[in-house]
Write a protein that holds these residues in place. Structure first.
Motif, PDB file in Angstrom:
ATOM      1  N   PHE A 251      18.173  26.279 -10.396  1.00 46.02           N
ATOM      2  CA  PHE A 251      17.125  25.289 -10.669  1.00 46.02           C
ATOM      3  C   PHE A 251      15.744  25.876 -10.369  1.00 46.02           C
ATOM      4  CE2 PHE A 251      14.583  21.815  -8.601  1.00 46.02           C
ATOM      5  CZ  PHE A 251      14.183  21.204  -9.775  1.00 46.02           C
TER       6      PHE A 251
ATOM      7  N   LEU B 263      14.800  28.418 -13.000  1.00 47.04           N
ATOM      8  CA  LEU B 263      14.406  27.778 -14.262  1.00 47.04           C
ATOM      9  C   LEU B 263      12.986  27.235 -14.161  1.00 47.04           C
ATOM     10  CD1 LEU B 263      17.701  25.865 -15.177  1.00 47.04           C
ATOM     11  CD2 LEU B 263      16.696  27.767 -16.429  1.00 47.04           C
ATOM     12  N   ALA B 264      12.665  26.640 -13.008  1.00 43.51           N
ATOM     13  CA  ALA B 264      11.322  26.089 -12.817  1.00 43.51           C
ATOM     14  C   ALA B 264      10.285  27.207 -12.839  1.00 43.51           C
ATOM     15  CB  ALA B 264      11.263  25.310 -11.498  1.00 43.51           C
TER      16      ALA B 264
ATOM     17  N   THR C  47       9.775  28.562 -16.301  1.00 36.90           N
ATOM     18  CA  THR C  47       9.014  27.631 -17.130  1.00 36.90           C
ATOM     19  C   THR C  47       7.521  27.764 -16.839  1.00 36.90           C
ATOM     20  OG1 THR C  47      10.883  26.101 -17.107  1.00 36.90           O
ATOM     21  CG2 THR C  47       8.766  25.201 -17.798  1.00 36.90           C
TER      22      THR C  47
ATOM     23  N   GLU D  13       6.263  30.834 -18.484  1.00 33.41           N
ATOM     24  CA  GLU D  13       6.101  30.647 -19.934  1.00 33.41           C
ATOM     25  C   GLU D  13       4.776  29.985 -20.261  1.00 33.41           C
ATOM     26  OE1 GLU D  13      10.045  30.206 -22.495  1.00 33.41           O
ATOM     27  OE2 GLU D  13       9.699  28.476 -21.221  1.00 33.41           O
ATOM     28  N   VAL D  14       4.488  28.906 -19.518  1.00 38.08           N
ATOM     29  CA  VAL D  14       3.244  28.182 -19.777  1.00 38.08           C
ATOM     30  C   VAL D  14       2.049  29.084 -19.446  1.00 38.08           C
ATOM     31  CG1 VAL D  14       1.867  26.178 -19.123  1.00 38.08           C
ATOM     32  CG2 VAL D  14       4.331  25.941 -19.415  1.00 38.08           C
TER      33      VAL D  14
ATOM     34  N   ALA E 146      12.742  32.728 -22.666  1.00 34.73           N
ATOM     35  CA  ALA E 146      13.553  31.620 -23.182  1.00 34.73           C
ATOM     36  C   ALA E 146      15.028  31.986 -23.182  1.00 34.73           C
ATOM     37  CB  ALA E 146      13.104  31.246 -24.592  1.00 34.73           C
TER      38      ALA E 146
ATOM     39  N   LYS F  89      16.365  31.829 -19.672  1.00 30.96           N
ATOM     40  CA  LYS F  89      16.596  30.455 -19.217  1.00 30.96           C
ATOM     41  C   LYS F  89      17.861  29.877 -19.838  1.00 30.96           C
ATOM     42  CE  LYS F  89      12.945  27.672 -19.095  1.00 30.96           C
ATOM     43  NZ  LYS F  89      11.784  27.054 -19.780  1.00 30.96           N
ATOM     44  N   ALA F  90      18.011  30.108 -21.151  1.00 28.93           N
ATOM     45  CA  ALA F  90      19.205  29.591 -21.839  1.00 28.93           C
ATOM     46  C   ALA F  90      20.464  30.201 -21.231  1.00 28.93           C
ATOM     47  CB  ALA F  90      19.120  29.890 -23.332  1.00 28.93           C
TER      48      ALA F  90
ATOM     49  N   PHE G 185      25.277  26.480 -15.145  1.00 25.83           N
ATOM     50  CA  PHE G 185      25.506  25.037 -15.250  1.00 25.83           C
ATOM     51  C   PHE G 185      26.712  24.715 -16.123  1.00 25.83           C
ATOM     52  CE2 PHE G 185      20.796  23.856 -14.319  1.00 25.83           C
ATOM     53  CZ  PHE G 185      20.992  24.215 -12.999  1.00 25.83           C
TER      54      PHE G 185
ATOM     55  N   ALA H 251       5.661  20.340 -20.946  1.00 19.41           N
ATOM     56  CA  ALA H 251       6.225  21.144 -19.861  1.00 19.41           C
ATOM     57  C   ALA H 251       6.814  20.211 -18.798  1.00 19.41           C
ATOM     58  CB  ALA H 251       5.156  22.046 -19.256  1.00 19.41           C
TER      59      ALA H 251
ATOM     60  N   THR I  82      10.079  19.087 -20.060  1.00 21.96           N
ATOM     61  CA  THR I  82      11.038  20.182 -19.905  1.00 21.96           C
ATOM     62  C   THR I  82      11.575  20.207 -18.484  1.00 21.96           C
ATOM     63  OG1 THR I  82       9.757  21.437 -21.514  1.00 21.96           O
ATOM     64  CG2 THR I  82      11.330  22.675 -20.192  1.00 21.96           C
ATOM     65  N   PHE I  83      10.665  20.052 -17.534  1.00 28.26           N
ATOM     66  CA  PHE I  83      11.058  20.046 -16.125  1.00 28.26           C
ATOM     67  C   PHE I  83      12.005  18.877 -15.841  1.00 28.26           C
ATOM     68  CE2 PHE I  83      10.269  19.096 -11.591  1.00 28.26           C
ATOM     69  CZ  PHE I  83      10.709  20.298 -11.075  1.00 28.26           C
TER      70      PHE I  83
ATOM     71  N   ILE J   9      15.398  19.770 -17.052  1.00 32.14           N
ATOM     72  CA  ILE J   9      16.035  20.740 -16.154  1.00 32.14           C
ATOM     73  C   ILE J   9      16.568  20.014 -14.914  1.00 32.14           C
ATOM     74  CG2 ILE J   9      15.596  22.729 -14.653  1.00 32.14           C
ATOM     75  CD1 ILE J   9      13.601  23.733 -16.736  1.00 32.14           C
ATOM     76  N   CYS J  10      15.779  19.085 -14.379  1.00 33.79           N
ATOM     77  CA  CYS J  10      16.231  18.303 -13.218  1.00 33.79           C
ATOM     78  C   CYS J  10      17.501  17.531 -13.555  1.00 33.79           C
ATOM     79  CB  CYS J  10      15.149  17.312 -12.782  1.00 33.79           C
ATOM     80  SG  CYS J  10      13.724  18.092 -12.043  1.00 33.79           S
TER      81      CYS J  10
ATOM     82  N   SER K 153      19.701  18.334 -15.670  1.00 40.05           N
ATOM     83  CA  SER K 153      20.829  19.272 -15.752  1.00 40.05           C
ATOM     84  C   SER K 153      21.386  19.550 -14.360  1.00 40.05           C
ATOM     85  CB  SER K 153      20.372  20.590 -16.393  1.00 40.05           C
ATOM     86  OG  SER K 153      21.093  20.866 -17.556  1.00 40.05           O
TER      87      SER K 153
ATOM     88  N   ILE L  18      15.128  24.069 -24.153  1.00 41.96           N
ATOM     89  CA  ILE L  18      14.446  25.260 -23.638  1.00 41.96           C
ATOM     90  C   ILE L  18      13.965  26.112 -24.814  1.00 41.96           C
ATOM     91  CG2 ILE L  18      14.906  27.467 -22.506  1.00 41.96           C
ATOM     92  CD1 ILE L  18      16.655  25.877 -20.502  1.00 41.96           C
TER      93      ILE L  18
END
Lengths: 119, 209
Positions: free
Chosen positions: A38, A41-42, A45, A48-49, A71, A74-75, A82, B75, B78-79, B82-83, B85, B200
């Motif tokens: 988690f 992934l955060a 992200t 990415e931004v 990307a 992350k995938a 998961f 974004a 998206t977060f 993810i949470c 998930s 994603i």
């Protein structure tokens, strides 16, 4: 027994083997791993931004290359941890992952061609 | 033992396939979901490749008067996904350990995450919480390849989120009568994680690139 599966034990498979649970118990220690994924992934992200933000100012081609790598990472994290593909047998893992080579190759080819035609 | 396995309609999907040297112990439901997800992945791959072809071949992608997509807000969505998930994977873990109350809480939380995402998407399109949505800012379906690819891809994904929320709530309700097996939670979880995984890619290619 009213479905199409064989009701007789298969050769070499005692019936208790055939009917034993397929559900692996997730160990309590797995939660920590989920939280690490988690966090990753955060962080990815946010990266990415950041890559596309004007303040950081990465030029377009390297930004796109970085985004694609981020990307796909992350995938892959979602699929492997998961969706538990990491702990599946190799046959199931290959059945799911190997076909993705095709849309990647086809996608790159036709998108590159489209860009080339535009000139 | 075998009778109790088939006590409910639909139980055939959680029948355990004979232990196989290659696949190991898996249920029909799980293998079926993986095959469905592969076919669903091709649908998204087709849409994303079409988007790439259109965009790479366009001399002007975003026409004057068309708004840019809001990255910070999305974004956040998206977060949120993810949470959800993470809460899903915790529901699967709880279900496999027989912790029914925890399983229910995580399932409901996951569904709420999905509802939040859908509300966010509706707000992005139509501005349901005040400010103007994309439709009011000049991003009109049918007007340009930019608008069309955006609406088709994101709404197709939104439809998946909606389906996921329905499945999650169904499993949540079934858990009160003891019908939701840990296999069911795991299979619904696979679908939900797939929805997150696709988002994603959509977020990266449609919003960020």
């Amino acid at each position: 027994m009213n479905d199409s599966l064989p009701s007789e034990p298969l050769p070499g498979h005692p019936s208790e083997t055939v009917h034993r649970s397929a559900e692996q118990v997730v160990p309590a220690s797995a939660t920590r791993g989920y939280l690490v994924v988690f966090g990753l992934l955060a962080v990815l992200t946010v990266l990415e931004v950041a890559v596309v933000s004007p303040e950081v100012g990465v030029s377009r081609a390297p930004a796109i290359a970085t985004l694609i790598i981020l990307a796909i990472s992350k995938a892959a994290l979602v699929a492997l941890f998961f969706m538990h593909l990491r702990s599946e047998r190799r046959a199931l893992r290959n059945m799911v992952l190997l076909p993705f080579l095709f849309p990647i190759v086809v996608g790159l080819a036709v998108i590159a061609e489209s860009a080339w035609r535009r000139g | 033992m075998t009778d109790s396995l088939l006590a409910h309609p639909g139980e055939a999907t959680r029948r355990v396939l004979p232990d196989d040297a290659h696949l190991g112990p898996v249920t029909l439901g799980k293998v079926g979901m993986w095959i469905f997800l592969l076919s669903d992945a091709w649908s998204f791959a087709g849409l994303l490749i079409a988007y790439g072809v259109l965009r790479a071949g366009a001399s002007v992608w975003r026409h004057p008067g068309e708004p840019q997509l809001g990255i910070p807000f999305t974004a956040g969505l998206t977060f949120l996904l993810i949470c959800s998930s993470v809460s899903m994977v915790l529901a699967v873990a709880a279900a496999s350990q027989g912790r029914v109350r925890a399983q229910r809480s995580w399932l409901l939380l996951t569904a709420l995450g999905g509802v939040g995402f859908l509300l966010g998407q509706a707000h992005e399109y139509f501005g349901i919480f005040g400010s103007a949505g994309l439709v009011h800012e000049g991003l009109v379906l049918g007007q340009s390849a930019y608008a069309n690819s955006f609406y088709v891809i994101t709404s197709f994904h939104g439809l998946h989120v909606f389906a996921g929320v329905v499945l999650l709530l169904r499993t949540w309700l079934r858990s009160f009568s003891g019908q939701a097996t840990s296999n069911e939670v795991e299979v619904v979880g696979l679908f939900w994680h797939f929805v997150d995984l696709v988002w994603i890619l959509v977020f990266t290619f449609v919003y960020l690139v």
